[in-house]
Design an enzyme around this catalytic site. Structure first.
Site, PDB file in Angstrom:
ATOM      1  CG  ASP A 281      48.312  44.652  39.582  1.00  0.00           C
ATOM      2  OD1 ASP A 281      47.313  43.967  39.849  1.00  0.00           O
ATOM      3  OD2 ASP A 281      49.424  44.152  39.335  1.00  0.00           O
TER       4      ASP A 281
ATOM      5  CB  SER B 135      47.938  41.416  37.535  1.00  0.00           C
ATOM      6  OG  SER B 135      49.230  41.939  37.345  1.00  0.00           O
TER       7      SER B 135
END
Length: 281
Positions: free
Chosen positions: A162, A39
């Site tokens: 993510d 991320s």
């Protein structure tokens, strides 16, 4: 001969902690053989590998306060609270306000792995350095697509979310790749377990369109807690150094204050002093 790795698990605006660590590493001349980014951690590492000291700090403390960067307005307009194409495209491309130095990025021998989650089957996708190039940061966008707050990011016809819901703390991956000195950057308190509570409603929403990814999101708390526990075991064995903030300074994944960001950055900057001795041990 030891092989070193740096892992940044991300965590939205809390990830400025890792930005502080990496800026101090640059000042101290500390490099790693391999960087693993999840991320926002992957975004931090793009600047780090490109040797652009202070670039991440500016993104968190200046650009992030623009509504084009992250806002409810963005979400209403196109279902992306964080406008990934603005952050990692408009701002970061060669004609943006603070371009990534792609020549320096490619010239640096440090390897790079970006973790994402395949939204269709919930599997973990590991992008590598060759997947990132001039004006092309799609793996970072994919790894940063927070479920429900953002739409999945599509690469070659496959939607991704993510990386934090697939392999949030990729210490085993780094070990399997042959690294025996691993610096792990956490952006939560080291000894506080992650709870499932906040993921239940988003997982329920996500289940309608991406059931496999929803299952990963629902179980993220357990995956994260298990992987941190494993990292602590490796720390006892001397293979891992865990750097984590002692306070969150009021920050969360998608909420921030300027003061909180600065304090978290300084906390990371200070903790980087521990790295040289660990790598030399």
């Amino acid at each position: 001969m030891t092989a070193s790795a740096l892992i940044d698990v991300g965590g939205g605006f809390r990830s400025i902690f890792g930005a502080g660590i990496m800026d101090r590493c640059q000042e101290l001349g500390i490099d790693f053989d391999h960087c693993y980014g999840v991320s926002a951690g992957a975004a931090n590492m793009t600047s780090f590998i490109a040797r652009q000291h202070g670039r991440n700090h500016r993104f968190y403390t200046e650009y992030a306060f623009r509504k084009e960067y992250a806002s409810a307005t963005n979400f209403i307009k196109d279902r992306n609270f964080v406008h990934l194409d603005y952050v990692y495209g408009d701002l970061s491309n060669h004609d943006g306000e603070f371009p990534v130095d792609y020549a320096a990025f490619e010239a640096n021998p440090t390897e790079f792995t970006v973790v994402a989650c395949n939204a269709l089957d919930g599997s973990t996708k590991y992008f590598d350095k060759s997947d990132i190039g001039f004006d092309q940061m799609n793996p970072v966008k994919a790894s940063s697509a927070v479920p429900v707050a953002c739409k999945p990011y599509v690469i070659d016809g496959i939607p991704y979310f993510d990386g934090g819901i697939a392999d949030p703390v990729p210490v085993r991956k780094a070990l399997d790749d042959g690294h025996d000195r691993i610096v792990l950057i956490l952006t939560r308190l080291k000894d506080v377990l992650r709870e499932q509570r906040k993921d239940i409603t988003p997982a329920r929403i996500l289940k309608r369109s991406y059931p496999a990814a929803a299952e990963r999101l629902l179980n993220r708390f357990q995956t994260y807690n298990d992987e941190v526990a494993f990292a602590k075991e490796c720390e006892q064995d001397g293979h891992v150094l865990i750097l984590a903030p002692e306070s969150l300074y009021g920050l969360s994944t998608l909420t921030k204050t300027y003061e909180g960001l600065e304090r978290m950055y300084r906390a990371g900057y200070a903790q980087a002093e521990r790295i040289a001795d660990f790598l030399a041990s």
